[in-house]
Design an enzyme around this catalytic site. Sequence first.
Site, PDB file in Angstrom:
ATOM      1  N   ARG A  69       0.858  -1.188   0.000  1.00 10.96           N
ATOM      2  CA  ARG A  69       0.000   0.000   0.000  1.00 10.96           C
ATOM      3  C   ARG A  69       0.892   1.236   0.000  1.00 10.96           C
ATOM      4  NH1 ARG A  69      -3.725  -0.281   4.848  1.00 10.96           N
ATOM      5  NH2 ARG A  69      -4.740  -1.959   3.745  1.00 10.96           N
ATOM      6  N   CYS A 118     -14.869  -3.470   0.131  1.00 11.60           N
ATOM      7  CA  CYS A 118     -13.445  -3.680   0.404  1.00 11.60           C
ATOM      8  C   CYS A 118     -12.944  -4.836  -0.464  1.00 11.60           C
ATOM      9  CB  CYS A 118     -13.241  -4.008   1.875  1.00 11.60           C
ATOM     10  SG  CYS A 118     -13.798  -5.676   2.287  1.00 11.60           S
ATOM     11  N   CYS A 166     -15.381  -8.661   6.266  1.00 10.70           N
ATOM     12  CA  CYS A 166     -15.275  -8.993   7.693  1.00 10.70           C
ATOM     13  C   CYS A 166     -15.636  -7.747   8.479  1.00 10.70           C
ATOM     14  CB  CYS A 166     -13.853  -9.488   8.022  1.00 10.70           C
ATOM     15  SG  CYS A 166     -12.686  -8.160   8.342  1.00 10.70           S
ATOM     16  N   ARG A 208      -1.804   6.500   9.708  1.00 10.72           N
ATOM     17  CA  ARG A 208      -1.854   5.986   8.325  1.00 10.72           C
ATOM     18  C   ARG A 208      -1.974   7.146   7.329  1.00 10.72           C
ATOM     19  NH1 ARG A 208      -4.199   0.512   8.436  1.00 10.72           N
ATOM     20  NH2 ARG A 208      -3.250  -0.503  10.242  1.00 10.72           N
ATOM     21  N   CYS A 258     -13.193  -2.010   6.479  1.00 11.34           N
ATOM     22  CA  CYS A 258     -12.346  -1.139   5.654  1.00 11.34           C
ATOM     23  C   CYS A 258     -13.140  -0.222   4.724  1.00 11.34           C
ATOM     24  CB  CYS A 258     -11.360  -1.969   4.838  1.00 11.34           C
ATOM     25  SG  CYS A 258     -10.175  -2.823   5.869  1.00 11.34           S
ATOM     26  N   LYS A 301      -6.089   6.942  12.246  1.00 12.80           N
ATOM     27  CA  LYS A 301      -6.476   7.438  10.919  1.00 12.80           C
ATOM     28  C   LYS A 301      -6.946   8.894  11.001  1.00 12.80           C
ATOM     29  CE  LYS A 301      -7.848   2.929   9.128  1.00 12.80           C
ATOM     30  NZ  LYS A 301      -8.925   2.121   8.564  1.00 12.80           N
ATOM     31  N   LYS A 310      -3.796   1.182  15.026  1.00 11.91           N
ATOM     32  CA  LYS A 310      -3.708   2.128  13.910  1.00 11.91           C
ATOM     33  C   LYS A 310      -4.374   3.462  14.268  1.00 11.91           C
ATOM     34  CE  LYS A 310      -7.581  -0.317  11.859  1.00 11.91           C
ATOM     35  NZ  LYS A 310      -7.944  -1.224  10.792  1.00 11.91           N
ATOM     36  N   CYS A 314      -7.340 -10.895   1.081  1.00 11.20           N
ATOM     37  CA  CYS A 314      -7.324 -10.454   2.470  1.00 11.20           C
ATOM     38  C   CYS A 314      -7.430 -11.645   3.417  1.00 11.20           C
ATOM     39  CB  CYS A 314      -8.456  -9.476   2.727  1.00 11.20           C
ATOM     40  SG  CYS A 314      -8.451  -8.981   4.455  1.00 11.20           S
TER      41      CYS A 314
HETATM   42  S1  SF4 Z   1     -12.922  -5.215   5.792  1.00 10.69           S
HETATM   43 FE1  SF4 Z   1     -12.048  -7.143   6.437  1.00 10.69          FE
HETATM   44  S2  SF4 Z   1     -12.199  -8.409   4.613  1.00 10.69           S
HETATM   45 FE2  SF4 Z   1     -12.429  -6.328   3.931  1.00 10.69          FE
HETATM   46  S3  SF4 Z   1     -10.365  -5.727   3.352  1.00 10.69           S
HETATM   47 FE3  SF4 Z   1     -10.726  -5.030   5.443  1.00 10.69          FE
HETATM   48  S4  SF4 Z   1      -9.878  -6.662   6.690  1.00 10.69           S
HETATM   49 FE4  SF4 Z   1     -10.159  -7.509   4.654  1.00 10.69          FE
END
Ligand code: SF4
Length: 1426
Positions: free
Chosen positions: A925, A1279, A1324, A994, A1328, A1061, A1059, A1285
């Site tokens: 990244r 995401c 998940c 970040r 993100c 942000k 983290k 991931c």
């Molecule tokens: S929200 Fe969870 S599944 Fe989606 S990119 Fe972020 S860590 Fe990975």
Amino acid sequence: MSPVPRIACIVSDTLVDVQPPLPAVSHVSRTLADLRSSSPHTPTFVSVPAGGDPCASIFLHSPNARLVSLTASASPKLVSYLVPHLAELSDSPVVLHLSVSDDLSDVLLLRSAVPYFLLSSSAQQAHDNALLASRLARVERKLIVHAYNPSLSDSSLEEVPEDKIRQFLVGVPPNGAANGVNGHASTDEASSVAHQLYKFYEAAALATLSLVRRPFRPLVSHSSPNPHTVVFLSSSQELNITLDGVSFVSATLLNPLPPTRILHAIPASVSRVVVLEQIHRWSFKWTPLYLDVVSALQEREIEQRPTVHMGVLGSIDSITDIQVQKMLQSVAAEVAPPHLQLGTISGGEKAPSVPPHIPKHETSYTKILSHVFNDRLEISNSPSLVSSQGEIATSPEFALGRVRGQLDERDELISAVHKLLQSKGVDADLHSLLANWLLSKDDPVKSKTLGDTIVKALRQSPIPDPFAARILDLHSHLPSLSRWIIGSDAWSYDLGASGLHHAIASGLNVNVLIIDTLPYSARNTNDPSRRKHDVGLYAMNHGDVYVASVAVYSSYSQVLQSLIEADRFSGPSVVLAYLPYETESSALDVLKETKVAVDAGYWPLYRWDPSKEREGKEPFTLDSDAVKNDLQAFLDRQNHLSQLVRFKPQFASELVSSLGESVREARKRKAQQSYNEMLSALDAPPLLVLYASDGGAAEKLAKRLANRGTARGLSTTVATLDSSSIEALAQEEGYVAFVTSVAGQGEPPQNGRTFFKALNAAVARGDQPLKKLRYTVFGMGDSHYWPRPEDAQYYNKPGKDLDARLEKLGAERIASLGLGDDQDADGPQTGYKVWEPLLWKSLGVDAVEVTEAEPEPITNEHIKAASRYLRGTILEGLEDTSTGAIPASDTQLTKFHGIYQQDDRDIRDERQVQGVEPAYSFMIRVRMPGGVCKPEQWLQMDQIADEHGSGTFKITTRQTFQFHGVIKRHLKPAIQDINRVLLDTLAACGDVNRNVTCASIPTLSRLHQEVYQFAKSVSEHLIPRTTAYHEIWLDKKMVAGDALKDFEPLYGEFYLPRKFKIAVAVPPSNDVDVFANDLGFIAIIENGRLKGFNVAIGGGMGVTHGNKKTYPRIGDIIGFCTVEQGKYVAEQVMLVQRDNGNRVDRKNARLKYTIDRMGLDVYKAEVEKRLGYSLAPARQFTFDRNIDDFGWAVGEDGRHHFMLFIENGRVQDEPGRNFKTGLREIAKVHKGTFRLTTNQHLCVSDIDPEDLPLIKRLLSQYKLDNLEFSGLRLASSACVAFPTCGLAMAESERYLPILVDKVEAICEENGLRNDAIVMRMTGCPNGCARPYVAEVAFVGKAPGTYSMLLGGGYYGQRMNKIYRETVTEPEILAILKPMIKRYALERLEGEKFGDFTIRAGYISPTISGMGWYDGMGGEGIHKEIL
Ligand code: SF4
């Protein structure tokens, strides 16, 4: 659905299923899939593609099988395959279940060639006859044909349960005496044979009757007392008509049908017999049942014989009593009509040929062909030819003949041009044109333009020359066309018959595209006896043939390259294209199957171009990355070994001999050896702790258990479940404690799956190999994770299964199953504290006093502190070529360098099966504050993706670039390439500040400059100062050098607890979702000038499913600061968190929890104390949206900006959407900047007015200016999730577009196409894509399963909350359909969807982070019943 597939699945040892033509789906496959989930007994399944020959499979399996069943639709082609083999099969235990419609013409051709022929005319009869046929075939080892109509349904159908069916069939021995009886014998013999066969039928019928409690009769009669007429029917449907004096008799046993049974059905009172058969296409004079009836009646005296009439029976649905009466009256007339017909016959007239259905995925290749070759493309067997040429038009022979004819005509044209050139009547201009055409006749562009000019010239000034006339006749051949024949992999089964060999051997300039659709996962179920030739190898062996193997879902650019090379190659070309699918399922499945096949080397990507050989170049190019890497690793190893052998010759024999050994075996031996050593050294019972863990919690617990065991004097060993096996446990002398968590939908974690599979297989076999094993199990799960009663079974499923199955295998339980529940007061520890003492007690060590302190577990805090300012052993790990991974502790450190280790989860299982390590790669990244980059930087990113990554890159929700699929040895070059254009990846991830995000505001140029510079300055101010990044990645001089020490003035050696942000927003747009950040700056603009920022703190998205101590939170505004103060405010907010954040529990470490723990006022006061001044009161501002402003905008400086839509930020080339190429072309000429947005879109910004036409042309050329998307799609965001991931529990980026397609349709139905509904998805709960501030969101829980959240604010001002805890797609659509409809009808003026869901009473509003769980599950009548 017909009951026949179910019975065939239950009773057969081998089931051969001929698939229906697409898009239809095989009922048998579906039934089998259902059966597999519920029953341990499933047959060997052989799937034959539509139109394929199943006989080889039947022959292969029937000799050893107790029963082989074939399920197929009766067709002329199938009959032609079967007929030659029936005699050979007649003494085999085989049932052919053939589905028929209302025409039995095809299937009845088999009747006289098989021992038994059963016909069912209702669903219940099909069920009963399927059982009877199976019993008969199995007991008598005879071939049976059972014809049935699958479209018949019966709501009162009584099906026999599976266990009873098994009892009925299993254990019934074959009847040896029956052998030798078949349907082919001399006449006398034949009658006794038929008699014998009939007796077998009666015996089987009697046995089946006792099971189903319904009688079986060869002829079923609806009698009228003393009938004068009998109507015999052979039909696939029942005729339910009652007429006085008429008896209707349906035949269910067509062979052997004893004459006595027929005579029995014709009482002496009968004067007329009518035989009606559903035979619409019959080339013989007499129909089968008619002949049987007539021949049976020969046994009667002439005067007692009734008259017999023969007729055709049409569709039974349309037959009425009156029609039957009329037909019988016509029969009774003095002169009976020669052709009787009852009911309508469909298809009497030949249906016009319709073009065959092209499965939607296959159009991916045809689209590329049309895209690449445009009007030069000639598909010689195009389905569009079917309407004019008939079905033959799609065959390869036809196509090859067509190409041959066209090429002959082109040769004739060339010769005519030559001749005309010699003619005197040709003027200089035309002469030059003709000569030039001859020189360029194979040039794709020139041949057409010159050809058009020649035609024009000849038409304008006609020449009285026969060759000129001939050129005009053949003018369609003037352009050089790209000729393609497209076929399926069915052609590869028989190269000769399919015409493929002829194409390869023809030497013609023709291209053949073969699409192979066999999924990798189904490769073993494919019939091994139907050998698929390796067409590629065959063609390469042939010599002068171009060959390529491609897969559009693996490498689009390689497909393009291959098609272009094939076209250029002068001679035959064969392009083998992979497109694995069974049904017209989602592209996602095709993608996954492709990846696994390419990675496993099943479908290597390569090109073979013999023309290169002529130029002295290498003709073969291997394009598969995975195969290439493996090959490289192999060659490296070989090279390494040979050098070693040269250096120390005595090693040679050891090396060579060890090469053949399995690494796994060697490891096992070593483990066993150390284990034995330990056993002999310690005088205490050994304890083996085996764990299966995905998230690390079960692993941690298992290791802790082992430590505590050691402290009690036990010799403990701890290992993953998959490192053991049933065989190893069978030898286990000591005690084994199992610890497992749950993955996905009640599945075992990844590192325990192989063991679980073996365990299930052993249970299915009924073995008891673990009689010596003494065990106990502790499972970890979350009872709340699956709140619906029907899902409750998933709670702690692996633990429960493991415990029960070990017992079944004979193992002795030493302590009862322990269950740890996240929902208990102390989480899983509550259950653990009960379970662990039981274990110590059963081992007799419960009284042992433990004096040593337990070793502290290694946490991220330890790793950071020991890392020497983020160095760790990263450098050493990079140099280790024996693995694609880096050491586990370093994976925590590389995050601070912007690098995440991942592995391709699509192919994880397959690689494990192959015994190779996961396909490790890295995500990189970039740190790019404010998301602004220059064109040269864009070009570099584009190139890095191609050279080091997966060929695509992603614009992320933190407004930066992200590359996936970078393998270890490409890491350093990739980072160096990033650095070359003055970008870096430092602090893009990790426990630091970040990438600072910033509003993209295209219209306010000056303001954007100011806030962008502010974002950059904050980022620079908070950047870690370690020089480790430069040393490791950029080969800069070691600062440490044992003398100098690094220093982190802001972070210290522990860095932050988690983290951090920061975002900068410019009202009225909240495109950065400022409240979702730990720290937000909201620009305050007065009179067009930036005055400073309101400061919001405490936002954060991450949650852990089911852990109510975790929650999302949005930031609170604590005051106002000036621009100059901003970076110091950021520093102090971060440092208060550094010093007060929770470093013990990472799940509770974000700033949001610190604030809620300390209190907002206390936190603010601490920040102000450190700043030395108080923040000013917050100022007024208004937000009205958080989605991007798509389309054109002109800045106040007169420069132009275009915000384009890139779905979920994925920059890639796809068929018809070459976005990556398009943006590269724009970057080559663009003089302004690119702005990446936090919604994952892109603004081509700062375009000078004079460059506008050029940029517009390029945007249009690459379809980048298309904004014709629904409001929903434009406002959607996902995401990455699968496949890269490591935390993903469900699909996101690959699935959201598919879901949007479906929800969009609902919106359109309700007139909401242009209304933006902010819909987000993550794989998940980490969040993100900021799902918790969306109006509707889906957060992955398990594959295909999501939590559904509702009620977020349209511009990110309010969080949503959980509406349903677990939903799948059908449930999502069922929930949204009425909700969206209501929204369309009942919304107030300007009311947004999220607000509506609250006002309409679906969900309550979320007031605070800590109150996020209050009111979850819906409100009032919409509440989820838990
Ligand atoms: S929200 Fe969870 S599944 Fe989606 S990119 Fe972020 S860590 Fe990975």
